[in-house]
Scaffold this active site. Structure first.
Site, short mmCIF file in Angstrom:
data_model
loop_
_atom_site.label_atom_id
_atom_site.label_comp_id
_atom_site.label_asym_id
_atom_site.label_seq_id
_atom_site.Cartn_x
_atom_site.Cartn_y
_atom_site.Cartn_z
N ASP A 37 -31.41 72.95 -14.06
CA ASP A 37 -31.54 73.92 -12.97
C ASP A 37 -31.89 75.30 -13.54
OD1 ASP A 37 -31.47 74.87 -10.39
OD2 ASP A 37 -29.30 75.05 -10.29
N ASN A 85 -35.96 67.49 -2.86
CA ASN A 85 -37.01 68.38 -3.40
C ASN A 85 -38.34 68.30 -2.65
OD1 ASN A 85 -35.92 68.17 -6.89
ND2 ASN A 85 -35.43 69.68 -5.34
C1 FPP Z 1 -34.57 72.95 -10.83
O1 FPP Z 1 -34.95 74.30 -10.95
C2 FPP Z 1 -35.53 72.08 -11.48
C3 FPP Z 1 -36.30 71.13 -10.87
C4 FPP Z 1 -36.24 70.91 -9.42
C5 FPP Z 1 -37.27 70.30 -11.58
C6 FPP Z 1 -37.02 70.02 -13.03
C7 FPP Z 1 -38.29 69.59 -13.63
C8 FPP Z 1 -38.74 69.86 -14.87
C9 FPP Z 1 -37.94 70.53 -15.89
C10 FPP Z 1 -40.14 69.50 -15.27
C11 FPP Z 1 -40.52 68.04 -15.19
C12 FPP Z 1 -39.52 67.10 -15.77
C13 FPP Z 1 -39.74 66.13 -16.71
C14 FPP Z 1 -38.61 65.20 -17.00
C15 FPP Z 1 -40.96 65.95 -17.46
P1 FPP Z 1 -35.14 75.18 -9.63
O2 FPP Z 1 -36.59 75.24 -9.33
O3 FPP Z 1 -34.28 74.67 -8.53
O4 FPP Z 1 -34.62 76.58 -10.14
P2 FPP Z 1 -33.90 77.73 -9.30
O5 FPP Z 1 -32.57 77.17 -8.87
O6 FPP Z 1 -33.77 78.84 -10.28
O7 FPP Z 1 -34.79 78.05 -8.15
#
Ligand code: FPP
Length: 262
Positions: A37, A85
């Site tokens: 996250d 998501n």
């Molecule tokens: C949460 O951060 C993260 C995600 C929803 C996606 C995670 C994906 C990756 C790291 C890239 C692809 C993965 C792989 C395994 C290749 P957020 O966007 O909710 O952050 P925030 O809470 O700060 O808004």
């Protein structure tokens, strides 16, 4: 893999080396699950579009997968995309899918050279056909590897998984009176895998976000303020060291020095 294996990739005399040497390899968590996250906030702090946070998050994925495999963790599960998501803007969703595809293409060699077996958990049948093909290829190519099992949770929801397991149990014809916890766990996406001993969440939020709801029943939860794109070997080692200081009771009243898989 082993601590020695990990140490060969760490420059001597560094803080990472000192952390690695403190790890008790006989008491490793068998399964580490991670809620990655903070990508959006990482990008916002830099006045960048949110997707740049996801892009930067790939480096953290690479580092974490390699460190966990070298350390000797048996199972690593990363939460890449939840069922919820899909509510994000279409452009962000499609960037995440492209990044995933690119990651699988560029990292397949690393997965193979580290003897890592790749699996995906979630409702993958709802993903675009090209993504499904890419996932299938990575799973097939790594199927005979015997080292760490690397699960990516994709289009995943913990409640959906329990519903899917219930449907499978019913379809299998198992009699209600024969269904117990162990048998039911055999219908989950993670059938045959140890439950997570350690659940890591980055960026400071205190939530489990519909992640592995059944499996984390007794997991130790470790929350770090570090945003996912900044997460590296050092942070994983710190989480493992914190885990090794915990006293696990599994609902009992004694304090056995039992750490690791049950
Ligand atoms: C949460 O951060 C993260 C995600 C929803 C996606 C995670 C994906 C990756 C790291 C890239 C692809 C993965 C792989 C395994 C290749 P957020 O966007 O909710 O952050 P925030 O809470 O700060 O808004």
């Amino acid at each position: 893999m082993s601590l020695e294996q990990l140490l060969t990739s760490i420059p001597p005399g560094t803080a990472d080396e000192s952390l690695a040497r403190q790890v008790n390899v006989d008491r490793l968590p068998a399964h580490v699950a991670v809620i990655m996250d903070g990508n959006g906030r990482w990008a916002e702090q830099r006045q960048l579009p949110r997707v740049e946070g996801h892009r930067a998050g790939i480096d953290a994925v690479r580092d974490t997968v390699e460190t966990a495999a070298r350390l000797g963790i048996r199972v690593l599960t990363l939460y890449a995309f939840s069922i919820e998501n899909w509510k994000r803007p279409a452009s962000e969703v499609s960037t995440l899918m492209v990044l995933l595809k690119r990651y699988l293409r560029s990292e397949l060699k690393t997965l193979l050279s580290n003897n890592i077996r790749f699996r995906v958990i979630g409702r993958t049948e709802d993903l675009a056909p090209d993504i499904q093909d890419e996932l299938r290829l990575a799973m097939d190519r790594t199927a005979s590897n015997t080292g760490m099992l690397f699960n990516i949770a994709l289009n995943y929801g913990g409640r959906a998984e329990i519903v899917d397991a219930a449907r499978r149990a019913i379809a299998s014809g198992v009699r209600p009176e024969d269904l117990d916890e162990e048998r039911f766990a055999g219908f989950l996406y993670t059938a045959g895998q140890p439950d997570p001993d350690l659940l890591i969440r980055t960026s400071g939020e205190m939530r489990v976000s519909n992640y592995l709801l059944w499996q984390i029943a007794y997991a130790e939860i470790y929350v770090t303020e570090t945003l996912w794109p900044d997460f590296r070997r050092r942070h994983l080692l710190e989480a493992v060291l914190a885990y090794q200081k915990r006293e696990r009771r599994y609902g009992g009243i004694t304090a056995p020095a039992v750490i690791g898989s049950r």
